[in-house]
Write a protein that holds these residues in place. Structure first.
Motif, mmCIF file in Angstrom:
data_model
loop_
_atom_site.group_PDB
_atom_site.id
_atom_site.type_symbol
_atom_site.label_atom_id
_atom_site.label_comp_id
_atom_site.label_asym_id
_atom_site.label_seq_id
_atom_site.Cartn_x
_atom_site.Cartn_y
_atom_site.Cartn_z
ATOM 1 N N LEU A 223 41.958 42.005 34.550
ATOM 2 C CA LEU A 223 43.216 42.642 34.166
ATOM 3 C C LEU A 223 43.775 41.898 32.965
ATOM 4 O O LEU A 223 43.911 40.670 33.005
ATOM 5 C CB LEU A 223 44.213 42.627 35.327
ATOM 6 N N ILE B 282 41.921 47.215 32.490
ATOM 7 C CA ILE B 282 41.689 46.902 33.904
ATOM 8 C C ILE B 282 40.251 47.255 34.237
ATOM 9 O O ILE B 282 39.724 48.271 33.785
ATOM 10 C CB ILE B 282 42.684 47.662 34.821
ATOM 11 N N GLN C 261 46.709 49.066 39.079
ATOM 12 C CA GLN C 261 46.480 47.849 39.857
ATOM 13 C C GLN C 261 46.906 48.036 41.315
ATOM 14 O O GLN C 261 46.185 47.673 42.245
ATOM 15 C CB GLN C 261 47.240 46.689 39.223
ATOM 16 N N VAL D 270 40.007 44.476 42.169
ATOM 17 C CA VAL D 270 40.293 44.270 40.753
ATOM 18 C C VAL D 270 39.436 43.114 40.245
ATOM 19 O O VAL D 270 39.502 42.004 40.762
ATOM 20 C CB VAL D 270 41.785 43.976 40.528
#
Length: 274
Positions: free
Chosen positions: A96, A108, A80, A93
């Motif tokens: 998650l 992820i 991350q 991102v």
């Protein structure tokens, strides 16, 4: 004396042939090492998987990594942070998730530049094993072409209505209708622009999904431990099932026994009567 000279010459010849063999072997090893190094350098310099020029391919990658459970939380955090800090280029991102307990796992999903795909997956599999890997691409050529045609059509219609709106002999009703249609066209143009940007983003970047799981040996040990932990509950459940089964079958057994006794009594009575 002559015999000694001949023997000495033979020894020198034998040593010379051995030395020649050693030199040939060293040369072969050097050549093989050079070829191996060249092959490694070629593999390291291999370009990332990306859409060739003139194509509109949107690549997606999925990887399943088996890792020690103690390293799983730290690894998902490292992935991350690497994405958010742009360690492998532009990265965002998308998803998650974490799951704790005996069978801990994490997932992820990111979108990043093609050159960062392999380093990102390599970071995920560090000190672990990439158990499964898959890459595929969706061809967006038709979608891109349709979006461009829509944009061109809307631009032409917008230009025509704009020129028509500037006429001095237009009625109020016609002016209102043209203004309404122009607003609709502008909204459609904005949507088409968003669609084009999204398509361009899918082509220029790639989506990567990494699933982190505990190793197979740890999963086996956790399953055995879970079975022992649930031993009492499983035993009590089985006993409760047996008691319920006996309670459900007892009336049937009693009824069947009573019927058998009645039939037997009737048959004995008939035999005595005869």
């Amino acid at each position: 004396m002559r015999t000694f000279a001949v023997c000495r010459a033979g020894v020198f010849a034998q040593r010379g042939s051995v030395l020649l063999g050693v030199l040939i072997a060293l040369a072969a090893c050097s050549k093989q090492s050079a070829e191996t190094a060249a092959a490694d350098g070629f593999a390291a310099a291999a370009p990332p998987l990306a859409a060739p020029a003139g194509t509109y391919l949107a690549y997606e990658h999925t990887a399943t990594v088996e890792l020690d459970q103690a390293k799983l939380s730290a690894r998902i955090d490292a992935l991350q942070q690497a994405c958010q800090r742009g360690r492998f280029g532009d990265c965002a991102v998308l998803k998650l998730s974490r799951q704790g307990g005996e069978r801990a796992s994490a997932k992820i999903q990111v979108r990043l530049a093609p050159k960062g795909v392999e380093p990102f997956i390599a970071l995920a599999g560090q000190d672990g094993e990439v158990a499964e890997r898959e890459s595929h691409a969706e061809d967006l050529a038709q979608q891109v072409a349709d979006t461009r045609l829509t944009q061109a059509r809307l631009q032409r219609e917008h230009a025509q209505l704009t020129a028509y709106q500037q006429r001095s002999d237009m009625k109020v009703a016609d002016l209102l209708a043209v203004s309404k249609r122009l607003a609709e066209i502008e909204a459609a143009m904005e949507q088409a622009e968003r669609d084009a940007a999204q398509q361009r983003r899918r082509i220029d970047t790639q989506r990567v999904t990494v699933q982190l799981e505990t190793s197979a040996s740890q999963r086996g040990r956790s399953q055995i431990g879970q079975a022992w932990a649930n031993f009492g509950e499983t035993l009590s459940g089985s006993a409760a099932f047996m008691i319920s089964a006996v309670a459900a079958l007892l009336p049937i057994v009693v009824t069947m026994g009573l019927l058998v006794w009645i039939v037997s009594a009737l048959m004995r009575w008939r035999r005595r009567k005869r």
